[in-house]
Scaffold this active site. Structure first.
Site, mmCIF file in Angstrom:
data_model
loop_
_atom_site.group_PDB
_atom_site.id
_atom_site.type_symbol
_atom_site.label_atom_id
_atom_site.label_comp_id
_atom_site.label_asym_id
_atom_site.label_seq_id
_atom_site.Cartn_x
_atom_site.Cartn_y
_atom_site.Cartn_z
ATOM 1 N N ASP A 8 0.881 -1.154 0.000
ATOM 2 C CA ASP A 8 0.000 0.000 0.000
ATOM 3 C C ASP A 8 0.929 1.217 0.000
ATOM 4 O O ASP A 8 2.150 1.072 -0.158
ATOM 5 C CB ASP A 8 -0.994 -0.023 1.173
ATOM 6 C CG ASP A 8 -0.342 0.113 2.539
ATOM 7 O OD1 ASP A 8 0.905 0.228 2.620
ATOM 8 O OD2 ASP A 8 -1.077 0.107 3.542
ATOM 9 N N CYS A 65 3.059 -3.335 3.965
ATOM 10 C CA CYS A 65 2.289 -2.166 4.390
ATOM 11 C C CYS A 65 3.056 -1.534 5.550
ATOM 12 O O CYS A 65 4.226 -1.847 5.752
ATOM 13 C CB CYS A 65 0.845 -2.513 4.743
ATOM 14 S SG CYS A 65 0.583 -3.617 6.146
ATOM 15 N N THR A 67 2.805 -1.895 8.847
ATOM 16 C CA THR A 67 3.201 -2.872 9.870
ATOM 17 C C THR A 67 3.270 -4.298 9.339
ATOM 18 O O THR A 67 3.859 -5.161 9.974
ATOM 19 C CB THR A 67 2.192 -2.882 11.036
ATOM 20 O OG1 THR A 67 0.912 -3.284 10.524
ATOM 21 C CG2 THR A 67 2.102 -1.521 11.714
ATOM 22 N N ILE A 69 0.690 -6.124 9.248
ATOM 23 C CA ILE A 69 -0.429 -6.807 9.900
ATOM 24 C C ILE A 69 -1.660 -6.860 8.998
ATOM 25 O O ILE A 69 -2.244 -7.921 8.780
ATOM 26 C CB ILE A 69 -0.762 -6.140 11.254
ATOM 27 C CG1 ILE A 69 0.413 -6.284 12.217
ATOM 28 C CG2 ILE A 69 -2.029 -6.747 11.855
ATOM 29 C CD1 ILE A 69 0.294 -5.416 13.472
ATOM 30 N N GLY A 70 -2.059 -5.724 8.474
ATOM 31 C CA GLY A 70 -3.246 -5.693 7.626
ATOM 32 C C GLY A 70 -3.111 -6.587 6.412
ATOM 33 O O GLY A 70 -4.025 -7.350 6.073
ATOM 34 N N HIS A 98 8.840 -24.855 7.885
ATOM 35 C CA HIS A 98 7.885 -25.593 8.715
ATOM 36 C C HIS A 98 6.427 -25.374 8.322
ATOM 37 O O HIS A 98 5.594 -26.247 8.560
ATOM 38 C CB HIS A 98 8.062 -25.214 10.182
ATOM 39 C CG HIS A 98 9.343 -25.708 10.764
ATOM 40 N ND1 HIS A 98 9.601 -25.660 12.112
ATOM 41 C CD2 HIS A 98 10.447 -26.265 10.200
ATOM 42 C CE1 HIS A 98 10.799 -26.163 12.353
ATOM 43 N NE2 HIS A 98 11.332 -26.528 11.196
ATOM 44 N N HIS A 133 6.110 -31.851 9.074
ATOM 45 C CA HIS A 133 5.474 -30.556 8.843
ATOM 46 C C HIS A 133 4.353 -30.653 7.810
ATOM 47 O O HIS A 133 3.415 -29.870 7.847
ATOM 48 C CB HIS A 133 6.517 -29.526 8.422
ATOM 49 C CG HIS A 133 7.623 -29.387 9.408
ATOM 50 N ND1 HIS A 133 7.426 -28.920 10.689
ATOM 51 C CD2 HIS A 133 8.929 -29.710 9.313
ATOM 52 C CE1 HIS A 133 8.568 -28.944 11.335
ATOM 53 N NE2 HIS A 133 9.501 -29.424 10.529
#
Length: 147
Positions: A8, A65, A67, A69-70, A98, A133
């Site tokens: 973004d 972005c 952080t 996170i979004g 993993h 895994h």
């Protein structure tokens, strides 16, 4: 291998740095923007990358972005995406080895250009280990269908 990248407006500079790193290493890639600092909605760009990865248009995705996170939240809403928000090379290696992560998420306000490049290189340079895994990744796939 083909990598698709997006960000973004808050991740623009780090994404451009990562594109440069891919060009230097001659890794096939597609940068889908944005290409200006104008405010954009990160869900639109996360969806574009997620769809490219799940359709096979790209092998791996990278989302940036402010952080991370979004972008990771949106990407993980798409069936078949295992997006990992990484702040260290170790996390990037483990996400691939993993969890068979197929989308790397980064936060420009969290990691700088040098660390971001190192995380990208660790992510791209690590293969899924399979073995025990694989059973766990299969359980992730099963959880997706439970919606």
């Amino acid at each position: 291998m083909k990598v698709i990248l997006a960000s973004d407006h808050a991740g623009l500079e780090l994404r451009q740095e990562l594109v440069a790193a891919l060009q230097e290493k001659k890794v096939a890639h597609e940068d889908v923007g944005p290409f200006a600092r104008d405010s954009v909605d990160y869900p639109d760009f996360a969806a574009r990358v997620a769809k490219a990865v799940t359709s096979g248009e790209a092998t791996l995705g990278v989302l940036v972005c402010g952080t991370g996170i979004g972008m990771s939240i949106v990407a993980n809403k798409h069936k078949g995406v295992r997006a990992a928000l990484c702040t260290t090379e170790f996390e990037a290696r483990m996400a691939r080895a993993h969890n068979d992560a197929n989308v790397l998420c980064l936060g420009q306000r969290v990691v700088g250009a040098g660390v971001g490049r190192a995380i990208l290189e660790a992510f791209l340079g690590t293969a899924f280990e399979g073995g025990r895994h694989e059973r766990r990744v299969q359980k992730i796939r099963e959880a997706e269908s439970q919606g």
